[in-house]
Write a protein that holds these residues in place. Structure first.
Motif, PDB file in Angstrom:
ATOM      1  N   PRO A  19       0.847  -1.202   0.000  1.00 14.81           N
ATOM      2  CA  PRO A  19       0.000   0.000   0.000  1.00 14.81           C
ATOM      3  C   PRO A  19       0.877   1.244   0.000  1.00 14.81           C
ATOM      4  O   PRO A  19       1.920   1.283   0.659  1.00 14.81           O
ATOM      5  N   ASP A  53      -3.234   4.626  -2.777  1.00 13.10           N
ATOM      6  CA  ASP A  53      -4.456   4.916  -2.032  1.00 13.10           C
ATOM      7  C   ASP A  53      -4.809   6.398  -2.092  1.00 13.10           C
ATOM      8  O   ASP A  53      -4.808   7.097  -1.072  1.00 13.10           O
ATOM      9  N   LYS A  77      -5.876   2.430   4.409  1.00 11.37           N
ATOM     10  CA  LYS A  77      -4.885   1.365   4.274  1.00 11.37           C
ATOM     11  C   LYS A  77      -5.521  -0.018   4.218  1.00 11.37           C
ATOM     12  O   LYS A  77      -5.083  -0.883   3.457  1.00 11.37           O
ATOM     13  N   ASP A  97       4.972  -2.520   4.251  1.00 14.31           N
ATOM     14  CA  ASP A  97       4.875  -1.079   4.064  1.00 14.31           C
ATOM     15  C   ASP A  97       5.826  -0.607   2.973  1.00 14.31           C
ATOM     16  O   ASP A  97       6.887  -1.198   2.749  1.00 14.31           O
TER      17      ASP A  97
END
Length: 309
Positions: free
Chosen positions: A7, A40, A71, A91
């Motif tokens: 993400p 995102d 997220k 991450d």
């Protein structure tokens, strides 16, 4: 094949670096892989960097949301679009050490279906952030009945476990807890949280509070049970005060204490309003679930192998 879901929100400085570092490790270890970046709703050049990475690296797939959905939605979109036999989530800022992915993958080859990344250390944090994070994880652990003190989104799951997650119809899904809740053959790998080399953390104290409330309510009914407990304690207090008042009345003494009455009214009124607030949050979540809106909308998807508009 190992799919690595990443993400990304306002991570323009990290996309190319993350692609290079993770790809280098996977190629050195001869692990077939793909990188699934999920943009995102970033406000910077994150998507443009993902496009550039896909042009240079055939292992890169990019997904762009129509807006910011959060997220959790980005993780589930990555899981749904990943093609690997096992799927890892990490991450974009490389605070999850990519070298640990190799250890996770080898454990998956040994037959484990969920490999949890647990924090050995949290890295450098402010005192306020560390305290609020500690309180958050204590509340989460009590609420979900799972030890969340060292939990993270950094984990690797077999395709079977991922399909189980994706089959759940709930909109307000808490990936970190649900991935443990589904069961399957599970083990864990410890890692040290790395320092960011670019950019800054997107998690403020206020965002942690909102994250905690949203996920506790979405995963557990513990706050509603706490209201019941508070109601029982208030009832016991009322019984004690009632007995005291009757005893004084029959003894011929007038009950004194105007200040006490005011304080009791304030305490009980506050308890009632807080209880209504908690119930209101649950009703709002029920309303969101009943509407059945999608978790996210994908505006565009690209791949180093193929491109779809």
């Amino acid at each position: 094949m190992l799919s690595i879901v990443i993400p990304a929100y306002n991570e323009e400085k990290m996309i190319l670096k993350t692609t290079e570092v993770v790809s280098g490790i996977m190629e050195r270890e001869k692990i077939p892989f793909e990188l699934v970046f999920v943009n995102d709703g970033s406000k910077d050049q994150t998507w443009e960097m993902i496009e550039k990475a896909a042009e240079k690296n055939s292992h890169v797939t990019g997904i762009r949301f129509s807006r910011n959905f959060g997220k959790e939605s980005a993780i589930f979109a990555g899981l749904a679009n990943a093609e690997g036999d096992c799927i890892a989530v990490m991450d974009c800022d490389l605070q999850h050490p990519p070298e640990t992915l190799v250890e996770m993958y080898r454990l998956w080859e040994q037959g484990y279906e969920v490999i949890e990344g647990v924090k050995r250390s949290r890295g450098k944090e402010s005192i306020l952030h560390r305290a609020s994070a500690g309180m958050f994880y204590k509340i989460m652990s009590k609420a979900v009945q799972i030890d969340m003190s060292r939990a993270s989104d950094f984990k690797l799951m077999d395709r079977k476990a991922v399909e189980a997650l994706l089959s759940m119809p709930e909109r307000n899904a808490f990936f970190r807890a649900l991935s443990s809740w589904v069961g399957y053959r599970t083990t864990s790998v410890e890692f040290d949280v790395q320092e960011r080399t670019e950019g800054e953390s997107k998690w403020s104290t206020w965002s942690l509070i909102k994250y905690a409330v949203r996920n506790i309510v979405g995963f557990s009914s513990a706050p509603l049970q706490m209201i019941t407990v508070a109601g029982v304690l208030t009832l016991l207090l009322a019984v004690v005060l009632g007995i005291q008042s009757l005893v004084k009345y029959f003894c011929g003494h007038a009950l004194e204490g105007f200040t006490t009455v005011i304080l009791l009214l304030l305490i009980i009124g506050s308890l009632i309003m807080l209880s209504l607030g908690v119930i209101g949050i649950y009703i709002a979540k029920i309303y969101e679930e009943v509407k059945g809106r999608p978790r996210y909308f994908i505006a565009r998807k690209i791949s180093g192998r193929k491109k779809d508009n």
